[in-house]
Scaffold this motif. Structure first.
Motif, mmCIF file in Angstrom:
data_model
loop_
_atom_site.group_PDB
_atom_site.id
_atom_site.type_symbol
_atom_site.label_atom_id
_atom_site.label_comp_id
_atom_site.label_asym_id
_atom_site.label_seq_id
_atom_site.Cartn_x
_atom_site.Cartn_y
_atom_site.Cartn_z
ATOM 1 N N ARG A 204 0.856 -1.177 0.000
ATOM 2 C CA ARG A 204 0.000 0.000 0.000
ATOM 3 C C ARG A 204 0.901 1.240 0.000
ATOM 4 N N PRO A 205 0.395 2.382 -0.407
ATOM 5 C CA PRO A 205 1.177 3.606 -0.272
ATOM 6 C C PRO A 205 1.562 3.832 1.194
ATOM 7 N N VAL A 206 2.785 4.257 1.406
ATOM 8 C CA VAL A 206 3.293 4.504 2.757
ATOM 9 C C VAL A 206 3.502 6.004 2.955
ATOM 10 N N ASN A 207 2.992 6.514 4.064
ATOM 11 C CA ASN A 207 3.214 7.900 4.477
ATOM 12 C C ASN A 207 4.374 7.932 5.465
ATOM 13 N N VAL A 208 5.277 8.873 5.279
ATOM 14 C CA VAL A 208 6.373 9.114 6.223
ATOM 15 C C VAL A 208 6.313 10.565 6.652
ATOM 16 N N VAL A 209 6.538 10.821 7.938
ATOM 17 C CA VAL A 209 6.518 12.195 8.439
ATOM 18 C C VAL A 209 7.939 12.729 8.525
ATOM 19 N N MET A 210 8.141 13.936 8.046
ATOM 20 C CA MET A 210 9.399 14.647 8.185
ATOM 21 C C MET A 210 9.178 15.836 9.133
#
Length: 276
Positions: A204-210
């Motif tokens: 699935r698409p993965v979200n990463v926080v910066m």
């Protein structure tokens, strides 16, 4: 874009196209307009940023569902962009609480939202896997009942609560994927190896926080790893408050006003809002 369905479809397309995209996190209508004016293609709310505007610390049950959705509505109405919301744990332990939060989120114009597996209790911060999956599954069922494609993000919160257990985090994300989540998100991943492991373990698409301490990657680097979506959480709000506090401390501690040299000119801010 004007209709909710058009926004929802545009949001889906962002997750399907090649490369990574940035979804910044405004905390009110004004910051939403500024970000839209800069050319960002979608927005996400921030529970931390909004809590700070209310004079509250960020944490579970510090801001109600009603307050959260009122803030999200203001952001939705400020621009024509797709908006996804930080819906915390769905404002309740029961799966039905998560489902009801999704239904209410859709009713105020949101086209996406996240449900996390954090309980909000210091003595027991993360739901057991079975309960966490039931909650995501209920949220997915609610999302699928809507007349437009609502993008449901499932969050595994281990790393934000001192549980740097990558294997368990991946196990949870895989279970959330099986439950039907559209996007997967484990905030707090700090190394390339951790991010690569998560991206490689799910489909699935993965979200990463910066914007968190210890994680410094560019959009290009994250896209090369396979990350699809990049958010910044409350970091823009903290950056703004950092400038405010530095200015206020200069006045209080030194009696000077040099901060004004770095302030955005009144005319420029006016022009930005006039154009939005």
């Amino acid at each position: 874009m004007t209709s909710q369905t058009e926004k929802a479809l545009a949001f889906q397309r962002l997750h399907a196209r090649p490369g990574a995209f940035v979804i910044p996190n405004p905390w009110d209508a004004g910051t939403a307009k500024l970000l839209a004016g800069l050319g960002f293609e979608a927005l996400a709310t921030t529970s931390a940023g909004y809590a700070f505007t209310l004079g509250r610390n960020d944490g579970a049950q510090k801001v109600s569902r009603e307050e959260t959705l009122a803030n999200a509505r203001a952001i939705v109405e400020a621009t024509g962009l797709p908006v996804s919301a930080d819906l915390e744990n769905g404002f309740g332990d029961a799966p039905e609480a998560a489902a009801e939060t999704i239904r209410q989120a859709a009713a105020i114009g949101l086209v996406g939202g996240s449900i996390e597996d954090a309980t909000g209790r210091e003595d027991d911060p993360i739901y057991g896997l079975d309960q966490a999956v039931q909650r995501v599954r209920a949220a997915v069922v609610a999302a699928r009942s809507l007349p437009f494609p609502f993008t449901l993000t499932a969050r595994a919160e281990n790393f934000l609560h001192g549980r740097r257990d990558l294997a368990d985090t991946i196990r949870r994300l895989q279970a959330f994927q099986e439950a039907g989540a559209d996007v997967l998100y484990a905030p707090g991943l700090a190394t390339r190896e951790e991010i690569e492991a998560v991206v490689g373990a799910v489909d699935r698409p993965v979200n990463v926080v910066m914007g968190l301490v210890g994680a410094r990657f560019t959009v290009e680097e994250l896209g090369q790893i396979g990350v699809k979506r990049i958010s910044v959480g409350g970091s823009l709000a903290r950056a703004a408050l950092g400038g405010f506090l530095r200015a206020a401390r200069e006045i209080k501690d030194h009696g000077s006003f040099g901060y004004a040299d770095d302030a955005v000119p009144h005319k420029e801010i006016n022009a930005l809002f006039a154009a939005s």
